[in-house]
Design an enzyme around this catalytic site. Structure first.
Site, mmCIF file in Angstrom:
data_model
loop_
_atom_site.group_PDB
_atom_site.id
_atom_site.type_symbol
_atom_site.label_atom_id
_atom_site.label_comp_id
_atom_site.label_asym_id
_atom_site.label_seq_id
_atom_site.Cartn_x
_atom_site.Cartn_y
_atom_site.Cartn_z
ATOM 1 N N GLU A 1 0.834 -1.206 0.000
ATOM 2 C CA GLU A 1 0.000 0.000 0.000
ATOM 3 C C GLU A 1 0.869 1.256 0.000
ATOM 4 O O GLU A 1 1.857 1.342 0.733
ATOM 5 C CB GLU A 1 -0.902 -0.017 1.239
ATOM 6 C CG GLU A 1 -1.958 1.057 1.258
ATOM 7 C CD GLU A 1 -2.955 0.873 2.405
ATOM 8 O OE1 GLU A 1 -3.987 1.559 2.397
ATOM 9 O OE2 GLU A 1 -2.702 0.032 3.296
ATOM 10 N N LYS B 1 -9.247 3.561 -2.694
ATOM 11 C CA LYS B 1 -9.650 2.756 -1.541
ATOM 12 C C LYS B 1 -11.048 3.169 -1.080
ATOM 13 O O LYS B 1 -11.357 4.360 -0.995
ATOM 14 C CB LYS B 1 -8.636 2.935 -0.415
ATOM 15 C CG LYS B 1 -8.747 1.931 0.726
ATOM 16 C CD LYS B 1 -7.563 2.079 1.675
ATOM 17 C CE LYS B 1 -7.586 1.042 2.778
ATOM 18 N NZ LYS B 1 -6.412 1.177 3.682
ATOM 19 N N CYS C 1 -5.973 -3.444 1.701
ATOM 20 C CA CYS C 1 -5.722 -3.582 3.137
ATOM 21 C C CYS C 1 -6.988 -3.715 3.973
ATOM 22 O O CYS C 1 -7.535 -4.787 4.113
ATOM 23 C CB CYS C 1 -4.870 -2.411 3.622
ATOM 24 S SG CYS C 1 -4.093 -2.708 5.235
ATOM 25 N N SER D 1 20.528 -1.957 34.242
ATOM 26 C CA SER D 1 20.268 -1.873 35.685
ATOM 27 C C SER D 1 20.496 -3.190 36.398
ATOM 28 O O SER D 1 20.547 -3.232 37.626
ATOM 29 C CB SER D 1 18.821 -1.432 35.907
ATOM 30 O OG SER D 1 17.930 -2.459 35.487
#
Length: 717
Positions: A45, A114, A175, A364
């Site tokens: 896309e 789209k 999509c 840490s």
């Protein structure tokens, strides 16, 4: 057999606004598709400008440069003899659309806008684009002159239409349209479309791929047809990692699948399919009755055949994708593998595209910074594997960031050796730090090969403390020394914030100390649950350039570390799993050792539950309480559940402001609290929720307590 078609889909690592690089990757994919005998190529896309342009889609420049790239593609001889499905924004009648442009032999066949836009979660497509609402309708689109000069066309069809070749019919789905209840492929398929293309910009999220694969399979299981799924791959400039996994499905079966996580910029997936298998699958009475009454799509005709016409023209190596010869089970990674691979690929893209020399992280000795370091180690492993395969782009990027000359023969084939060049770790201890965390940090650095330093910062902490005392005449004390809550918190925050200052100083100067140029990116290591609860200091060492674990739960991180212990051969990781999570910001006494879960008033597992209910299930305080009464009622009383719910929402609300400055993090969980992109909630709340909490208390007071009742075994067996 004899109506064979070789089809190609691809995953491309496109970068927003990198028009030159995007063009080159598109051309490479077309060349690869043609070399394998493909007559149809589908790309991701918005592949020309990159999917993640966001508000840049509102700029005329983005549309202009997309047309310029398309003109260059159309001018190339590489696009002759193949139908190409390309993605870009198009302005039609002063309206911006997200479009697919179907081209063949230097002509534009169709521009398909789209129709259903992604507009929740991470996506805001309605901010930039307008959906095409005229279903099965098309109009003339007048082309810009730079395209007319190449195609000799003045206008082309624009709208909801399909492309008809001399031997089959192609329909486009974009999509989100696959994920909608009434997907276009159903009606297109009933009107005779046999090949469906889907061009996506779909991001990685833990455990998400299964849904995508099942929808692709289902799209052609009852309908029949060939489904070509293309996807963006890599980090294109934001918090998301697009996870590729291009695939081809036929009649509900996956016949070809690309990788989900890869450092390769261009990956082309091909399969050779007998179109007669689609027609045989559709030869059912009920389907035929529905198809006979289906509404017609406009067909754009092209004098070109996708089929070879001759069986012997199909290459032998493409026959592995031939339906009826071989279909494959879809491949899925475990969540632990997804954590090892997704953030690692995202880190690599971020490092090479920011053109910096490496990463720096304060270790840490706890599991969060450990997980971050192990993800960097995974990145180094992926680089080493790609270099061993001879991947030119990976090798070139590695040489640049390590300071090697372009003509150097350096190959980053040893992950520990490569890490020693680009990965820097530091243990910043104070008088509140333990011997165990210092030892764990050092041993982890040795195991993964990072350039490690160890320091005590007590003199800096003391200097700030003395400055405050000199100015105010008051000397704050820790809680264990008789201090108030405010004093105790302030003294913890001094240490946390000074670590951030030191991190950036070392990140800027360590390459110089080592005789190199440039700087390092600072990595954060606050997990998604700590951010959700606000269990971090604003502008402390959780403030960094990027955070690979900021969207991953503590529960999943522990599982990842357990996986990495064996998969990566790192036995030191067992000691991190066995350790009690602690910030080590308060003095350790005979009767007190600081614990994260005790400080938070809830466990990390409980935080994950709250996060999903708040974000995914869209629950407020009261509905969270009513749901948890059923889920937790067997071991907690309604009063206890009410207290936990109220504590979470109170702490989340009063710490919500911290999310406005949250370090950009890899998106991995559907309940990320990231204020900047994903979780659009206010940051100033009535944090005691008087109306909501009062209702919870009233209901909790009258509900029966089931926590002490023996469990009914017949309900669990």
């Amino acid at each position: 057999m004899g109506h064979l078609i070789t089809l190609a889909t691809c995953s491309l690592n496109q970068w927003a606004l990198d028009f030159q690089g995007n063009y080159e990757r598109i051309m490479t994919s077309i060349a690869l598709a043609k070399s394998r005998g493909a007559t149809l190529r589908v790309g991701p896309e918005l592949e020309i400008p990159g999917y993640g342009c966001l508000d840049h889609f509102l700029e005329g420049d983005t549309v202009l440069h997309s047309w310029e790239v398309l003109a260059k593609i159309l001018s190339s001889e590489e696009t002759m003899g193949i139908v190409c499905d390309l993605g870009m924004p198009v302005v039609h009648k002063n309206v911006i659309y997200n479009c697919r442009v179907i081209v063949h032999d230097k002509k534009i066949l169709l521009i398909r806008p789209k129709m259903w836009l992604a507009n929740d979660g991470n996506y805001r497509e309605l901010r930039y684009f307008t959906p095409w609402a005229k279903h099965r309708q098309w109009e003339d689109h007048y082309l810009p002159r730079i395209i007319q000069a190449v195609t000799k066309q003045v206008k082309v069809p624009f709208g909801d239409a399909v492309v008809s070749t001399t031997d089959t019919c192609i329909g486009v789905e974009l999509c989100e349209e696959l994920f909608t209840p009434a997907s276009p492929h159903i009606l297109m398929g009933l009107d005779g479309v046999e090949i469906f293309t889907n061009s996506s910009g779909s991001h990685h999220e833990l455990r998400k791929l299964y849904r995508r694969v099942e929808l692709i399979k289902e799209a052609t299981l009852k309908l029949g047809g060939i489904y070509l799924y293309a996807n963006q791959q890599g980090c294109d400039g934001d918090r998301l990692y697009y996870d590729g996994c291009a695939m081809i499905a036929v009649n509900g079966r996956v016949v070809a699948q690309g990788s989900q996580f890869s450092l390769t910029d261009v990956e082309v997936v091909t399969a050779t399919i007998d179109i007669e298998d689609v027609r045989a699958h559709r030869a059912t009475s009920s389907r035929s009755m529905q198809a006979a009454s289906a509404e017609r799509y406009h067909r754009v005709e092209v004098d070109f055949a996708l089929t070879s016409g001759k069986f012997d023209e199909v290459r032998e190596e493409d026959m592995v994708g031939l339906v009826g010869t071989k279909s494959i089970p879809a491949r899925f990674h475990t969540p632990e593998e997804e954590i090892a691979l997704g953030p690692a690929c995202w880190l690599w893209d971020y490092l090479r595209r920011s053109r910096t020399q490496g990463y720096f992280i304060p270790l840490s000795g706890g599991i969060d910074s450990c997980a971050t370091a192990v993800i960097v180690h995974s990145m180094c492993r992926l680089v080493a594997e790609a270099a061993a395969r001879g991947e030119i782009q990976v090798i070139a990027d590695a040489r640049r960031m390590t300071g090697e000359a372009e003509d150097s023969d350096y190959l980053p084939t040893d992950p520990r050796e490569f890490a020693s060049r680009i990965f820097h770790t530091c243990y910043m201890g104070t008088e509140n730090s333990s011997v165990e965390t210092r030892r764990r940090a050092k041993q982890l650095a040795e195991a993964i090969g990072s350039y490690h330093i160890d320091l005590n910062m007590d003199t800096i902490v003391l200097a700030v403390r003395n400055l405050f005392s000199a100015v105010t005449g008051a000397r704050p004390q820790f809680r264990s020394q008789g201090g108030t809550v405010a004093e105790n918190l302030a003294l913890q925050n001094i240490q946390a914030r000074l670590r951030m200052v030191l991190s950036y100083m070392f990140a800027q100067l360590l390459p110089w100390v080592r005789g190199k140029n440039g700087g390092l990116l600072v990595l954060g290591s606050a997990n998604v649950d700590e951010s959700l609860r606000g269990y971090l200091t604003k502008y402390d060492c959780s403030s960094a350039d990027i955070n690979p674990i900021g969207g991953i739960s503590k529960t999943d991180l522990k599982k990842f570390i357990a996986y990495a212990e064996g998969a990566f051969g790192l036995p030191i990781l067992r000691s991190f799993l066995d350790a009690v999570p602690t910030a080590e910001l308060e003095p350790i006494t005979e009767s007190y050792v600081q614990s994260d879960e005790a400080d938070m008033g809830m466990t990390y597992d409980e935080l994950s539950v709250f996060g999903r209910m708040r974000k995914v299930e869209k629950c407020g305080p009261y509905s969270t309480f009513t749901k948890l009464v059923h889920e937790w009622g067997a071991f907690l009383s309604p009063i206890q559940i009410a207290e936990k719910v109220k504590l979470f929402f109170f702490e989340h609300a009063r710490n919500r402001h911290k999310m406005t400055t949250l370090t950009p993090a890899y998106h991995a969980e559907s309940y990320s609290p990231d204020d900047n992109r994903f979780d659009l909630r206010p940051f100033l709340y009535p944090s005691r929720f008087p109306w909501q909490f009062k209702k919870i208390d009233e209901v909790a007071a009258v509900l029966p307590d089931r926590s002490n009742q023996p469990m009914d075994k017949t309900k669990t067996e």
